[in-house]
Design a protein around this motif. Structure first.
Motif, PDB file in Angstrom:
ATOM      1  N   LEU A   8      10.339  70.791 -67.829  1.00  0.00           N
ATOM      2  CA  LEU A   8      11.015  71.623 -66.655  1.00  0.00           C
ATOM      3  C   LEU A   8      10.834  70.737 -65.382  1.00  0.00           C
ATOM      4  CD1 LEU A   8       9.799  73.648 -68.992  1.00  0.00           C
ATOM      5  CD2 LEU A   8      10.877  75.209 -67.087  1.00  0.00           C
ATOM      6  N   ASN A   9      11.377  70.801 -64.493  1.00  0.00           N
ATOM      7  CA  ASN A   9      11.130  70.382 -63.114  1.00  0.00           C
ATOM      8  C   ASN A   9      11.760  71.347 -62.246  1.00  0.00           C
ATOM      9  OD1 ASN A   9      10.290  67.726 -63.675  1.00  0.00           O
ATOM     10  ND2 ASN A   9      12.426  67.242 -64.355  1.00  0.00           N
ATOM     11  N   TRP A  10      11.069  71.869 -61.204  1.00  0.00           N
ATOM     12  CA  TRP A  10      11.472  72.545 -60.253  1.00  0.00           C
ATOM     13  C   TRP A  10      12.571  72.017 -59.326  1.00  0.00           C
ATOM     14  CZ3 TRP A  10       5.882  72.901 -59.550  1.00  0.00           C
ATOM     15  CH2 TRP A  10       5.282  74.062 -60.260  1.00  0.00           C
ATOM     16  N   THR A  11      13.597  72.927 -59.024  1.00  0.00           N
ATOM     17  CA  THR A  11      14.791  72.579 -58.404  1.00  0.00           C
ATOM     18  C   THR A  11      14.315  72.631 -56.972  1.00  0.00           C
ATOM     19  OG1 THR A  11      15.715  74.683 -58.434  1.00  0.00           O
ATOM     20  CG2 THR A  11      16.535  73.379 -60.080  1.00  0.00           C
ATOM     21  N   PRO A  12      14.941  72.427 -55.751  1.00  0.00           N
ATOM     22  CA  PRO A  12      14.546  72.799 -54.400  1.00  0.00           C
ATOM     23  C   PRO A  12      14.474  74.407 -53.988  1.00  0.00           C
ATOM     24  CG  PRO A  12      16.443  70.922 -54.524  1.00  0.00           C
ATOM     25  CD  PRO A  12      16.388  71.476 -55.857  1.00  0.00           C
TER      26      PRO A  12
END
Length: 96
Positions: A8-12
């Motif tokens: 997972l990667n955080w979005t803005p």
């Protein structure tokens, strides 16, 4: 139960509200549990990905529905790896 590794990667949007990300993880756990799966482990990571989750689900359809629901909230983008146990790995490569 099949195991999946979710990268997972955080979005803005997600990083702007990182302080509430633990609550979002709790909601994700409940959603996976309701769908018949389970988030077994979660790791905050350094490097290319922000979080790594080890998730079990009874089948790919259940997993896909739950992870898409989580991602559709706009806080994370996901990449999924299907994981095989060491025993499964040995059986797979042993037949080559």
């Amino acid at each position: 139960m099949p195991t999946y590794i979710a990268l997972l990667n955080w979005t803005p949007q997600g990083i702007s509200k990182v302080g509430s990300s633990a609550k979002r993880l709790d909601a994700g756990r409940k959603a996976f549990k309701k769908a018949g799966g389970e988030i077994k482990d979660t790791y905050l990571t350094m490097g290319r990905h922000d979080l790594v989750c080890v998730i079990e689900a009874p089948d790919e359809d259940t997993y896909a529905k739950a992870i898409l629901g989580w991602g559709s909230q706009g806080n994370v983008s996901t990449e999924t790896l299907k994981a095989f146990t060491e025993d499964q790995y040995r059986k797979i490569v042993g037949s080559l």
